[in-house]
Scaffold this active site. Structure first.
Site, PDB file in Angstrom:
ATOM      1  N   HIS A   1       0.857  -1.185   0.000  1.00 48.70           N
ATOM      2  CA  HIS A   1       0.000   0.000   0.000  1.00 48.70           C
ATOM      3  C   HIS A   1       0.893   1.235   0.000  1.00 48.70           C
ATOM      4  O   HIS A   1       1.785   1.381   0.837  1.00 48.70           O
ATOM      5  CB  HIS A   1      -0.887   0.002   1.244  1.00 48.70           C
ATOM      6  CG  HIS A   1      -1.715   1.242   1.381  1.00 48.70           C
ATOM      7  ND1 HIS A   1      -2.726   1.570   0.508  1.00 48.70           N
ATOM      8  CD2 HIS A   1      -1.670   2.249   2.294  1.00 48.70           C
ATOM      9  CE1 HIS A   1      -3.266   2.713   0.871  1.00 48.70           C
ATOM     10  NE2 HIS A   1      -2.651   3.146   1.955  1.00 48.70           N
TER      11      HIS A   1
ATOM     12  N   LYS B   1      -0.776  10.717   1.336  1.00 46.66           N
ATOM     13  CA  LYS B   1       0.144  10.212   0.303  1.00 46.66           C
ATOM     14  C   LYS B   1      -0.307  10.615  -1.099  1.00 46.66           C
ATOM     15  O   LYS B   1       0.485  11.138  -1.894  1.00 46.66           O
ATOM     16  CB  LYS B   1       0.250   8.679   0.397  1.00 46.66           C
ATOM     17  CG  LYS B   1       0.822   8.162   1.702  1.00 46.66           C
ATOM     18  CD  LYS B   1       0.992   6.661   1.695  1.00 46.66           C
ATOM     19  CE  LYS B   1      -0.328   5.924   1.568  1.00 46.66           C
ATOM     20  NZ  LYS B   1      -1.232   6.138   2.718  1.00 46.66           N
TER      21      LYS B   1
ATOM     22  N   ASP C   1      -1.975   3.759  -4.528  1.00 43.69           N
ATOM     23  CA  ASP C   1      -2.706   2.874  -3.621  1.00 43.69           C
ATOM     24  C   ASP C   1      -2.092   1.479  -3.560  1.00 43.69           C
ATOM     25  O   ASP C   1      -1.562   1.078  -2.535  1.00 43.69           O
ATOM     26  CB  ASP C   1      -4.189   2.793  -3.996  1.00 43.69           C
ATOM     27  CG  ASP C   1      -4.995   2.119  -2.896  1.00 43.69           C
ATOM     28  OD1 ASP C   1      -4.724   2.405  -1.714  1.00 43.69           O
ATOM     29  OD2 ASP C   1      -5.878   1.316  -3.211  1.00 43.69           O
TER      30      ASP C   1
END
Length: 304
Positions: A138, A159, A177
């Site tokens: 991730h 992020k 992702d």
């Protein structure tokens, strides 16, 4: 156990089927290739039959000049092993006797006009990548000033938003992702799942197509990871490295990747900090370490 379907190798290399039984599904478990010269000479001890077999000019001409009885004996024994496939390269002729015994044991046979060494190299590179150790993490992967950067941090730390700002500043997205990472050539190659290629999710806006928004220059299909940036919430009780003494690493698939931990709090320009981290990493690769320079100056002043 991980494997590559023979049909995928055929599709990638463009080798031409000579005999390809439809009811046989060959699987390749190793990236290694063998040229069966010793087997054509009658030596089958330690035969690596699990590898794809490639006959080049030398092996083909040697076999062609054998006595017919010897040919039958050796090619019969050769195909009795469960080889994934035999490829005759370098535009060499595939003799009828080879096809006959291939049909007897239902072993796929192909031919190629490529030079043997070139074909072998192409196949090894393809198989090594397909069979490489793999994991999915991730995070967000980008190319920043030519450096492969993996942004990590807990969900909602920012992020994707930080990555979007970096893309807006001219850097390139690899994956958002879910980042697929393969251990290739001793390094870590990052790619994106096919479903989410070029896409980013930004809370409050939704799904963004980066390729269409910023152009083809804003994305990359793959990138070797060289630097991990760990975003974490600012902890007042934690002592953060201020001069670069501590060297941290993140272990991914057994590979140590240099890591920079960046504390997040309002007012910090994360995209600018990440750009500087990437530049600093490149600077160190070129042999210049600002901390070492600082230490030399410090000791020089102390001695005066």
């Amino acid at each position: 156990m991980q494997y590559v379907k023979l049909e995928d190798l055929v599709s990638y290399t463009g080798i031409e089927p000579v005999y390809y039984p439809e009811d046989v599904q060959s699987r390749i478990y190793t990236p290694d290739i063998i040229r069966p010269g010793l087997q054509m000479a009658g030596y089958f001890d330690w035969f690596s039959f699990e590898r794809v077999q490639v006959m080049g000019k030398a092996e083909t001409l040697y076999f062609k000049n054998l006595d017919e009885r010897v040919k039958e004996e050796r090619i019969d024994k050769f195909f009795s092993f469960p080889i994934p496939a035999l490829i005759v390269a370098n535009e060499m002729e595939v003799e009828d006797i080879i096809i006959h015994y291939a049909k007897k044991y239902k072993r796929p046979v192909f031919k190629s006009g490529e030079k043997t060494d070139k074909l072998v190299n192409v196949m090894i590179n393809f198989l090594e990548e397909e069979l490489a150790e793999e994991t999915t993490l991730h995070g967000v992967c980008l190319e920043v000033f030519g450096v492969g950067v993996l942004l990590k941090g807990k969900s909602s730390i920012g992020k994707s938003e930080t990555a979007l700002e970096l893309i807006n500043r001219g850097h390139r997205l690899v994956a958002d992702d879910a980042v697929i990472i393969k251990k290739v050539e001793g390094g870590l190659k990052a790619t994106c799942p096919e479903l989410t290629q070029h896409l980013m999710e930004i809370r409050g806006i939704g799904i963004l197509d980066i390729k269409h928004l910023f152009g083809v220059g804003s994305i990359r299909i793959e990138q070797f990871i060289e630097l991990v940036i760990e975003l974490e919430e600012w902890d007042e009780n934690k002592e953060y490295d201020r001069i670069g003494v501590d060297e941290e690493y993140t272990v991914i698939l057994g590979v140590n990747v240099p890591t920079v931990v960046i504390p997040v709090r309002p007012g910090r320009n994360l995209s600018a900090i990440i750009e500087i981290a990437a530049k600093n990493y490149r600077q160190k690769l070129l042999g210049y370490n600002p901390l070492e320079s600082y230490n030399k100056k410090f000791h020089s002043i102390v001695r005066k």
